[in-house]
Design a protein around this motif. Structure first.
Motif, PDB file in Angstrom:
ATOM      1  N   UNK A  44       0.869  -1.256   0.081  1.00 30.38           N
ATOM      2  CA  UNK A  44       0.181  -0.078   0.142  1.00 30.38           C
ATOM      3  C   UNK A  44       0.729   1.192   0.136  1.00 30.38           C
ATOM      4  N   UNK A  90      -8.057   2.207  -1.067  1.00 29.74           N
ATOM      5  CA  UNK A  90      -8.467   2.108   0.119  1.00 29.74           C
ATOM      6  C   UNK A  90      -8.658   3.219   0.885  1.00 29.74           C
ATOM      7  N   UNK A 100      -4.324   2.217  15.676  1.00 26.85           N
ATOM      8  CA  UNK A 100      -4.481   1.081  14.398  1.00 26.85           C
ATOM      9  C   UNK A 100      -5.399   1.826  13.327  1.00 26.85           C
ATOM     10  N   UNK A 101      -5.271   1.326  12.303  1.00 31.80           N
ATOM     11  CA  UNK A 101      -6.210   1.888  11.092  1.00 31.80           C
ATOM     12  C   UNK A 101      -7.011   0.922  10.844  1.00 31.80           C
ATOM     13  N   UNK A 103      -9.613   0.026   7.678  1.00 34.68           N
ATOM     14  CA  UNK A 103      -9.818   0.147   6.333  1.00 34.68           C
ATOM     15  C   UNK A 103     -11.170  -0.031   5.880  1.00 34.68           C
ATOM     16  N   UNK A 104     -11.672   0.710   4.649  1.00 35.54           N
ATOM     17  CA  UNK A 104     -12.767   0.357   3.935  1.00 35.54           C
ATOM     18  C   UNK A 104     -12.528  -0.964   3.047  1.00 35.54           C
ATOM     19  N   UNK A 105     -13.295  -1.418   2.444  1.00 34.06           N
ATOM     20  CA  UNK A 105     -13.318  -2.702   1.678  1.00 34.06           C
ATOM     21  C   UNK A 105     -12.692  -2.518   0.290  1.00 34.06           C
ATOM     22  N   UNK A 106     -12.460  -1.382  -0.051  1.00 28.21           N
ATOM     23  CA  UNK A 106     -11.588  -0.884  -1.139  1.00 28.21           C
ATOM     24  C   UNK A 106     -12.468  -0.805  -2.557  1.00 28.21           C
TER      25      UNK A 106
ATOM     26  N   UNK B  35      -0.828  -6.679   9.243  1.00 26.58           N
ATOM     27  CA  UNK B  35      -2.103  -7.012   8.936  1.00 26.58           C
ATOM     28  C   UNK B  35      -2.268  -8.186   7.780  1.00 26.58           C
ATOM     29  N   UNK B  37      -4.291  -9.551   4.430  1.00 31.46           N
ATOM     30  CA  UNK B  37      -5.288  -9.080   3.417  1.00 31.46           C
ATOM     31  C   UNK B  37      -5.773 -10.695   2.787  1.00 31.46           C
ATOM     32  N   UNK B  41     -10.183  -9.099  -0.525  1.00 26.50           N
ATOM     33  CA  UNK B  41     -10.584  -8.532   0.620  1.00 26.50           C
ATOM     34  C   UNK B  41      -9.775  -7.124   1.164  1.00 26.50           C
ATOM     35  N   UNK B  42     -10.365  -6.524   2.027  1.00 24.37           N
ATOM     36  CA  UNK B  42      -9.564  -5.561   2.877  1.00 24.37           C
ATOM     37  C   UNK B  42      -8.593  -5.933   3.615  1.00 24.37           C
ATOM     38  N   UNK B  43      -8.012  -4.962   4.202  1.00 27.45           N
ATOM     39  CA  UNK B  43      -6.707  -5.218   5.165  1.00 27.45           C
ATOM     40  C   UNK B  43      -7.698  -5.243   6.748  1.00 27.45           C
ATOM     41  N   UNK B  45      -6.278  -5.736  10.801  1.00 25.17           N
ATOM     42  CA  UNK B  45      -5.153  -5.734  11.646  1.00 25.17           C
ATOM     43  C   UNK B  45      -4.850  -7.250  12.533  1.00 25.17           C
TER      44      UNK B  45
END
Lengths: 113, 113
Positions: A44, A90, A100-101, A103-106, B35, B37, B41-43, B45
Motif C-alpha cells: 500500500x 482504500x 490502528x487503522x 480500512x474500507x473494503x476498497x 495486517x 489481506x 478483501x480489505x486489510x 489488523x
C-alpha cells in the motif's frame, strides 16, 4: 467503534476522464483520514491524509480529497485519470487515541484507453 | 518515509507447517503493525508490535496462531503457525510515523496447499 464504507466496489473510467471515489466514515469526533493505493502485487502506498485544517488536501500523483464533516465523507478525486492509475484504492480512518487503522473494503479502479 | 522490506515476498506452504515472515525497516520506529489481506478483501489488523513489550492482538487473532517478535526498533517477525488453506493471504507489516500515518511494506503472499 469506527467504521469506513466505500460504496463502490468497482469503477471503470476512460483515460482522461475525471474520477471520484467515495468514502464515508462513522466516528463521533474528527477522525484522522487516509487514502491508500495498492497496485497489483504491491503493498500500500499513502496517497494523502487529513488531520485538521484545510478540508481540501492535496496528495501525490495528482490526487486530492475533501473532508466534509456534515456528510461524514472523505472522497478522493482526480481531474484526469491516467492508465497507470488502475489499482485498488482504500480509505482508512484512525481515531485520536488508537494507533490502528480501520480500512474500507476498497474500490477497484479500471481505466479504459 | 521509512523504507520497509519483507521476506519472503511469496511462499507456497503445506498444511500443518509454519512460516515466519520478516519485516525490516531502514530506520528506528516505535510502532510496527501486522495486517492480513485475504483474497479480494480489505486489510485487517492482526496485532501491534512495540519493542520491549508483548504484542497486542486484535479480536479474533491469538498469539499461539500468530506469534510475533520485536527484538529491536528496526525488525519484527510474524509466524503463521499450523497453517491451513484459510491462512492463504497477503501479510503486510507497517510502521507508524509522523502525524499518525502508517507506511506499508510490499507484503508477503502466502498460499497454503
Amino acid at each position: 467503534a469506527q467504521s469506513v464504507t466505500q460504496p463502490d466496489i468497482h469503477i471503470t473510467v476512460s483515460e482522461g476522464a475525471s474520477l471520484e471515489l467515495r468514502c464515508n466514515y462513522s466516528y463521533g469526533a474528527t477522525p484522522y483520514l487516509f487514502w491508500y493505493v495498492q497496485s497489483p502485487g504491491q503493498g500500500l502506498q499513502l496517497l494523502l491524509k487529513y488531520f485538521s485544517g484545510d478540508t481540501l488536501v492535496q496528495g501525490i500523483k495528482g490526487f486530492e480529497a475533501e473532508f466534509k464533516r456534515s456528510q461524514s465523507s472523505f472522497n478522493l478525486r482526480k481531474p484526469s485519470v491516467h492508465w497507470s492509475d488502475a489499482a485498488e484504492y482504500f480509505c482508512a480512518v484512525r481515531t485520536g487515541t488508537a494507533s490502528k487503522l480501520t480500512f474500507g473494503t476498497g474500490t477497484r479502479l479500471q481505466v479504459t484507453l | 518515509s521509512a523504507v520497509i522490506s519483507q521476506k519472503p515476498s511469496r511462499d507456497i506452504c503445506q498444511r500443518g507447517t509454519s512460516l515466519t515472515i520478516q519485516c525490516q525497516v531502514d530506520s528506528q520506529v516505535t510502532m510496527m503493525f501486522w495486517y492480513r489481506q485475504q483474497p479480494g478483501q480489505s486489510l485487517t489488523l492482526i496485532a501491534t508490535a512495540n519493542q520491549g513489550s508483548e504484542a497486542t492482538y486484535e479480536s479474533g487473532f491469538v498469539i499461539d496462531k500468530f506469534p510475533i517478535s520485536r527484538p529491536n526498533l528496526t525488525f519484527s517477525t510474524l509466524t503463521v503457525s499450523n497453517m491451513s488453506p484459510e491462512d492463504s493471504s497477503i501479510y503486510l507489516c507497517s510502521v507508524g510515523e509522523g502525524d499518525y500515518e502508517q507506511y506499508f511494506g510490499p507484503g508477503t503472499r502466502l498460499t497454503v496447499t
